[in-house]
Enzyme design. Sequence first.
Site, PDB file in Angstrom:
ATOM      1  N   PRO A 253       0.796  -1.207   0.000  1.00  0.00           N
ATOM      2  CA  PRO A 253       0.000   0.000   0.000  1.00  0.00           C
ATOM      3  C   PRO A 253       0.831   1.260   0.000  1.00  0.00           C
ATOM      4  O   PRO A 253       1.687   1.450   0.866  1.00  0.00           O
ATOM      5  CB  PRO A 253      -0.782  -0.105   1.312  1.00  0.00           C
ATOM      6  CG  PRO A 253      -0.094  -1.168   2.108  1.00  0.00           C
ATOM      7  CD  PRO A 253       1.068  -1.652   1.358  1.00  0.00           C
ATOM      8  N   GLU A 254       0.563   2.104  -0.934  1.00  0.00           N
ATOM      9  CA  GLU A 254       1.079   3.456  -0.895  1.00  0.00           C
ATOM     10  C   GLU A 254      -0.086   4.359  -0.503  1.00  0.00           C
ATOM     11  O   GLU A 254      -1.165   3.869  -0.160  1.00  0.00           O
ATOM     12  CB  GLU A 254       1.672   3.845  -2.254  1.00  0.00           C
ATOM     13  CG  GLU A 254       2.865   2.983  -2.631  1.00  0.00           C
ATOM     14  CD  GLU A 254       3.575   3.453  -3.886  1.00  0.00           C
ATOM     15  OE1 GLU A 254       3.610   4.676  -4.105  1.00  0.00           O
ATOM     16  OE2 GLU A 254       4.077   2.611  -4.638  1.00  0.00           O
TER      17      GLU A 254
END
Length: 277
Positions: free
Chosen positions: A2-3
């Site tokens: 996840p960014e």
Amino acid sequence: MPELPEVETTRRGLAPSVERQRVLRAVVRHRGLRQPVPRGLERRLTGAQVRTLSRRGKYLLFDCVLENGNAGTLLVHLGMSGRLWLVDASTPPEKHDHFDLEFDNGCIVRLRDPRRFGLVLWQAGDAFQHPLLAAIGPEPLTAAFDGAVLHRATRRRSAAIKLVIMDSHVVAGVGNIYANEALFSAGIDPRTPAQRVSRARCDALAAAIKQTLERAINAGGSTLRDYVGSDGRAGYFQDQFLVYGRAGQPCTRCAAIIRELRQAQRATCYCPVCQPR
DNA sequence: CCGACAACCTGTGAGC
DNA sequence: TGCTCACAGGTTGTCG
């Protein structure tokens, strides 16, 4: 996994089910995350009310009022492989389901994180006092981040511009995928020493970072391997990648072949024509 | 102050 | 089929 866009997608998915809800209980099945899950967290959270669910960089912040009236924040970071989503009481926990937050409306927020690079932490009082949040750079989607800020932050940095925009002290939440994508959009070679990026190009790059992140959020984030949002649905921004994971394929703008190299042990993809040295 | 690198951990896919 | 290796969305700490 996840960014920033994936974390924001998660936040938006969870918020309606947790805000103003009361915690029935918290369950910790594995304390061994990047830092140990604090002892006594389960007891502390029991009876707490979540006021809001917000985000700072890649951190999710559950702003709570405890049963004893004290305020504090549950900090959750998803690391590389973390995923936070809603399940109901009939969903049995699986091997890598390390943490549950059970609410009185029947919802359970569950953290699954096979690599255990994630974090579940508590900060009493003001969340931003926490050292991990206190040192973080400006939020990329706010006015606190722009070309002038980026230009100032890069003046003494000889490191490659890609590494510098991935430095969370410079700007929060830009990870490997979106660093690659934003540099392509701005037409900048990822290897360029940061201090040699002009003010005009810093303007273009800051704008490209904002636009790339916004477009990814609007697409529900990117789904690589098994990432899905809080509602179990996949994002689809990965279909819009212009360079990331496209080495050997033609550039969408100029048809030159996309190249790949390594910077700080991370894959960098770029177009040699659109991002000249 | 800066940069290079190892470390934390598991799963997956490629190649043999 | 099964083994080994490289690599994966992140961040911190150490060392020079």
